[in-house]
Structure formats: structure tokens, C-alpha cells
Motif scaffolding. Sequence first.
Motif, PDB file in Angstrom:
ATOM      1  N   ALA A 220     -32.274 -13.276 -14.201  1.00  0.00           N
ATOM      2  CA  ALA A 220     -33.386 -12.492 -13.662  1.00  0.00           C
ATOM      3  C   ALA A 220     -32.989 -11.836 -12.341  1.00  0.00           C
ATOM      4  N   GLY A 221     -32.293 -12.603 -11.478  1.00  0.00           N
ATOM      5  CA  GLY A 221     -31.846 -12.046 -10.208  1.00  0.00           C
ATOM      6  C   GLY A 221     -30.853 -10.917 -10.391  1.00  0.00           C
ATOM      7  N   GLU A 222     -29.888 -11.103 -11.309  1.00  0.00           N
ATOM      8  CA  GLU A 222     -28.902 -10.046 -11.566  1.00  0.00           C
ATOM      9  C   GLU A 222     -29.555  -8.820 -12.206  1.00  0.00           C
ATOM     10  N   ASP A 223     -30.480  -9.065 -13.122  1.00  0.00           N
ATOM     11  CA  ASP A 223     -31.224  -7.973 -13.758  1.00  0.00           C
ATOM     12  C   ASP A 223     -31.913  -7.103 -12.710  1.00  0.00           C
ATOM     13  N   LYS A 224     -32.676  -7.765 -11.829  1.00  0.00           N
ATOM     14  CA  LYS A 224     -33.407  -7.032 -10.792  1.00  0.00           C
ATOM     15  C   LYS A 224     -32.458  -6.376  -9.791  1.00  0.00           C
ATOM     16  N   HIS A 225     -31.325  -7.024  -9.511  1.00  0.00           N
ATOM     17  CA  HIS A 225     -30.361  -6.442  -8.570  1.00  0.00           C
ATOM     18  C   HIS A 225     -29.795  -5.127  -9.107  1.00  0.00           C
ATOM     19  N   TYR A 226     -29.394  -5.135 -10.384  1.00  0.00           N
ATOM     20  CA  TYR A 226     -28.813  -3.919 -10.945  1.00  0.00           C
ATOM     21  C   TYR A 226     -29.860  -2.816 -11.123  1.00  0.00           C
ATOM     22  N   VAL A 227     -31.082  -3.211 -11.454  1.00  0.00           N
ATOM     23  CA  VAL A 227     -32.151  -2.213 -11.511  1.00  0.00           C
ATOM     24  C   VAL A 227     -32.381  -1.628 -10.115  1.00  0.00           C
ATOM     25  N   LYS A 228     -32.347  -2.466  -9.107  1.00  0.00           N
ATOM     26  CA  LYS A 228     -32.574  -2.038  -7.727  1.00  0.00           C
ATOM     27  C   LYS A 228     -31.552  -0.995  -7.277  1.00  0.00           C
ATOM     28  N   VAL A 229     -30.276  -1.218  -7.610  1.00  0.00           N
ATOM     29  CA  VAL A 229     -29.225  -0.347  -7.075  1.00  0.00           C
ATOM     30  C   VAL A 229     -28.823   0.784  -8.019  1.00  0.00           C
ATOM     31  N   THR A 230     -29.053   0.610  -9.337  1.00  0.00           N
ATOM     32  CA  THR A 230     -28.610   1.636 -10.284  1.00  0.00           C
ATOM     33  C   THR A 230     -29.727   2.206 -11.147  1.00  0.00           C
ATOM     34  N   GLY A 231     -30.838   1.484 -11.245  1.00  0.00           N
ATOM     35  CA  GLY A 231     -31.929   1.949 -12.095  1.00  0.00           C
ATOM     36  C   GLY A 231     -31.870   1.421 -13.506  1.00  0.00           C
ATOM     37  N   THR A 232     -30.778   0.737 -13.883  1.00  0.00           N
ATOM     38  CA  THR A 232     -30.647   0.152 -15.218  1.00  0.00           C
ATOM     39  C   THR A 232     -30.114  -1.275 -15.088  1.00  0.00           C
ATOM     40  N   PRO A 233     -30.456  -2.163 -16.017  1.00  0.00           N
ATOM     41  CA  PRO A 233     -30.078  -3.585 -15.874  1.00  0.00           C
ATOM     42  C   PRO A 233     -28.655  -3.918 -16.294  1.00  0.00           C
ATOM     43  N   HIS A 234     -27.922  -2.980 -16.892  1.00  0.00           N
ATOM     44  CA  HIS A 234     -26.524  -3.192 -17.277  1.00  0.00           C
ATOM     45  C   HIS A 234     -26.345  -4.408 -18.186  1.00  0.00           C
ATOM     46  N   GLY A 235     -27.286  -4.648 -19.097  1.00  0.00           N
ATOM     47  CA  GLY A 235     -27.161  -5.729 -20.069  1.00  0.00           C
ATOM     48  C   GLY A 235     -27.679  -7.071 -19.606  1.00  0.00           C
ATOM     49  N   TRP A 236     -27.991  -7.204 -18.329  1.00  0.00           N
ATOM     50  CA  TRP A 236     -28.502  -8.484 -17.842  1.00  0.00           C
ATOM     51  C   TRP A 236     -29.878  -8.795 -18.410  1.00  0.00           C
ATOM     52  N   ASP A 237     -30.608  -7.751 -18.792  1.00  0.00           N
ATOM     53  CA  ASP A 237     -31.925  -7.986 -19.382  1.00  0.00           C
ATOM     54  C   ASP A 237     -31.806  -8.715 -20.719  1.00  0.00           C
ATOM     55  N   VAL A 238     -30.723  -8.445 -21.473  1.00  0.00           N
ATOM     56  CA  VAL A 238     -30.515  -9.129 -22.751  1.00  0.00           C
ATOM     57  C   VAL A 238     -30.312 -10.621 -22.519  1.00  0.00           C
ATOM     58  N   LEU A 239     -29.428 -10.956 -21.560  1.00  0.00           N
ATOM     59  CA  LEU A 239     -29.202 -12.367 -21.235  1.00  0.00           C
ATOM     60  C   LEU A 239     -30.469 -13.016 -20.694  1.00  0.00           C
ATOM     61  N   PHE A 240     -31.224 -12.260 -19.895  1.00  0.00           N
ATOM     62  CA  PHE A 240     -32.470 -12.780 -19.338  1.00  0.00           C
ATOM     63  C   PHE A 240     -33.435 -13.181 -20.448  1.00  0.00           C
ATOM     64  N   TYR A 241     -33.608 -12.315 -21.443  1.00  0.00           N
ATOM     65  CA  TYR A 241     -34.542 -12.621 -22.530  1.00  0.00           C
ATOM     66  C   TYR A 241     -34.040 -13.768 -23.398  1.00  0.00           C
ATOM     67  N   ILE A 242     -32.728 -13.880 -23.581  1.00  0.00           N
ATOM     68  CA  ILE A 242     -32.174 -14.984 -24.374  1.00  0.00           C
ATOM     69  C   ILE A 242     -32.466 -16.316 -23.699  1.00  0.00           C
ATOM     70  N   PHE A 243     -32.124 -16.414 -22.400  1.00  0.00           N
ATOM     71  CA  PHE A 243     -32.330 -17.680 -21.687  1.00  0.00           C
ATOM     72  C   PHE A 243     -33.813 -17.957 -21.447  1.00  0.00           C
ATOM     73  N   GLN A 244     -34.599 -16.896 -21.301  1.00  0.00           N
ATOM     74  CA  GLN A 244     -36.041 -17.104 -21.145  1.00  0.00           C
ATOM     75  C   GLN A 244     -36.626 -17.714 -22.406  1.00  0.00           C
ATOM     76  N   PHE A 245     -36.203 -17.219 -23.561  1.00  0.00           N
ATOM     77  CA  PHE A 245     -36.702 -17.763 -24.828  1.00  0.00           C
ATOM     78  C   PHE A 245     -36.327 -19.241 -24.968  1.00  0.00           C
ATOM     79  N   ILE A 246     -35.044 -19.555 -24.729  1.00  0.00           N
ATOM     80  CA  ILE A 246     -34.599 -20.954 -24.855  1.00  0.00           C
ATOM     81  C   ILE A 246     -35.330 -21.834 -23.854  1.00  0.00           C
ATOM     82  N   ARG A 247     -35.484 -21.328 -22.629  1.00  0.00           N
ATOM     83  CA  ARG A 247     -36.135 -22.115 -21.579  1.00  0.00           C
ATOM     84  C   ARG A 247     -37.597 -22.402 -21.905  1.00  0.00           C
TER      85      ARG A 247
END
Length: 435
Positions: A220-247
Motif C-alpha cells: 500500500a505504501g509503495e502503491d501510494k508512493h508511485y502514484v504520488k510521484v508518477t501518477g501510476t502505481p507501476h504494478g504495486w496495486d496488483v500486489l496490494f490487492y493480492i495481499f489484501q485479499f489474503i489478509r
Amino acid sequence: MAKLLHAIVLLSLTLLHLTTAEIKTLKITSDSRPMILFEKFGFTHSGHVTVAVSGVSVTSTLSPPESSRLGFFLLSEESLIQVLFELQQNPNFCVIDSKYIKLLFTFRDLSPPPQSSFNQSYPIDVPNEYSLFFSNCAPESQVTMNVKTEVYNLDDGKIKDYLSAGLTQLPTLYSIFSLFYLAFLGFWIMSLWKNKRSVHRIHLLMAGLLVMKALNLICAGEDKHYVKVTGTPHGWDVLFYIFQFIRVVLLFTVIILIGTGWSFLKPFLQEKEKKVLMIVIPLQVLANIASIVIGETGPFIKDWVTWNQVFLLVDIVCCCAIIFPIVWSIRSLRETSKTDGKAARNLAKLTLFRQFYIVVIGYLYFTRIVVFALKTIAAYKYQWVANAAEEIASLAFYMVMFYMFRPVEKNEYFVLDDEEEEAAEMALRDEEFEL
């Protein structure tokens, strides 16, 4: 009247907190909606919004629509009430004509066909939280177009920040809490090692839950960081949703299994307890799908409101379902205490499970009701406070739950003499443990 209601509903969506703003590219195809909400973003004094449209075509079953009746505009929450009032006063009123909006451009400004395009960046004069809308006031018309939106604030006058003014602190917030959970995991592993004889399978699942929570926050932190600086999550959103589901699945599973007393009170699950798991896990799959649709799209898709309703309904059902095993365990222990002659031990277990019941209810209430209220009432510059409150509440819940059901060699509850046993029998007769 239907058109008026549709417009009011879509305008009212500005009261919801949408997904994190970023650079978005999408295609609108044969859309007849009078209002389409694209973004909601908190701007500072250095905010900018860029809208690019191309491949625009408008078809109508009536006469050719007037191009000035279709366009993009910004609307602040303060102006929302006035615009809704104008729509209620005159059902045929076109929002583009309202004096309370900040009109960006209409289709009159498009380049000539076949390009039919427009690209312009607009500075924000008054810092506020604005919603970016497209309005179609041409009756019986359908719009097809490619749209690219880019909303950001400038830090130090030159560095683009694609996170809303109230969410720019999220990368740091999530990173800090991920460190807390990693430290928590370290303490939990030490506790398991020191009390190896008392470790049950549920304790290993609880360790896995901490791992997933930490990984979820890191992503989540990496997702928001890349959105903050580039405007896109660079794939971190995929990992975020995977771990969010498992969690989330692990969290609900752990609460249900603890509620049933699995592995530390009994080695198996009853049929009704298995059915709860069989209901909750598929529902969490559906909830995760709804979460992805909500997070990765927005109100510009036609079924966005439906997906929000699905997520809310599923979440309520799951929250109710995880309470039942705890209630069943309390009732079972109460009945057992009348026959097995171990009043003190049963009193300790009853007390523990009733405390756990209260903790779970408090956690669900805070994270569903209080956090939502904070998101609604907090100023747009302080939206991060609701996220911080949710993470603090979650950490507190995890710590209490893990402490209550930690592995221990000799639990002080069960080192009892005859007088304490008699006192416990009296307490069980007097206390009904009603929920």
C-alpha cells in the motif's frame, strides 16, 4: 424526471470518497448519462487539472445537438447544494449554465473533425476539493470519446504530486505501520519459541496473518508512493490487492476459528462452524472483486454504484457471520459448566470469550462506522486522519486479540484452590453472560 434524478444521484456521489487520483485514460462509448463523475481531488494553491479528449462523436435521435450543451467542469462540495437546488427548481436546467461551477470547456472548443479533440491544462485559483464532471445536456444523445485526466499539485512550484492534498501523507503512514507489524511479528515469533509446548495451529495462522498485514501495508505504501510521484502505481496495486485479499480472508478465518475454540479448546470444527467458513470465504472473494472494481475504476463506469452496494452488503454479512461462532462458544461453555465440575476453568473461559466478543464488536464498529464518519466530516486536507485512525484501531485490535490468546505454559486462570472453585460456581449461577 428520470434525468433529473440521475443527475442528482451522480452529483451526490461527490460526497463519497473516491479512489486515489492518478493519471487515468479511459474510453466512453455510446453513453447517454447526463452527468459523469471522473475524479475527486483536493487541490492546493498550486493545483492543476489537465483534460484531454479525442475521437469525440455525438449521436442523437433528435436534431443535431448543440456543442455548447456538452462539456467538462469542476464542482466544489460547497457549491454542490446550490447546484442541486437549481436542478430541483428546474428539471430542464443545464449544469453547464450554473454560476456555481468552474467551466473548463465545452465541445464547441473541440478541433474540427475528424480529430474532434481538445487538450488543455487549467490552474486552480482557489484551493479546495473539487470533483471533475462531464455534463451532457443534449436530449436523447449519446457520447463516444477517449478521455485522459491528470490532476496534481505542484510541490515547491515544480514537482508534481498526484495524491490529493489530504492523502499525500499516506506513503509515510503505511510504511510506519508496516514497521510496527514487522516488530509485532518478531515479538510473536519469540513468544511462540519460548512457549513451544503450548503452541497450537491457530497460533501459526495468527503469525501468517501478521505477515500478510505487514506485506499488505508495504505494498500500500509503495502503491501510494508511485502514484504520488508518477501518477501510476507501476504494478504495486496488483500486489496490494493480492495481499489484501489474503489478509482479509485470514483475518476473518482467524476470528472465526478463535471464536470456535479450534485447536486450543477442541481439535475439530462442528458442521455449523464449517458452514460459516464456507460462507465467509466465498463472500470475501466477491468482496475483493468489488474492491478491485471500486479502486481501479470510478463513477465513470455505469455499474460503479452497484459494485459499492455489493461490497457494503458483503462486508455487513461477513461481519455478522464471524460473531456467531463466538456466541456459540459462550453458550456451549455455559452449558458445559453445569455438568463437568470445572466451574473455575469454565468461568475463566467464559470471561475470555465474552471479552473477545466485546473486542470484536468494538473493532468492527470503529472501522466501519467511526472511520466512515471521520472520512465524511474531516476537511479534505486531513483525510489521512481517517486512515491513521483505522490503522491504529487495527493495530490495537491485533495486539489485544494476540495477547488474549497467546501461548502460555501455565495459565494463571487455571491455578486454583477449592475456595476459588466454589466462588466460580457461585459466579456461574449468578452470571448469565447475556450478550
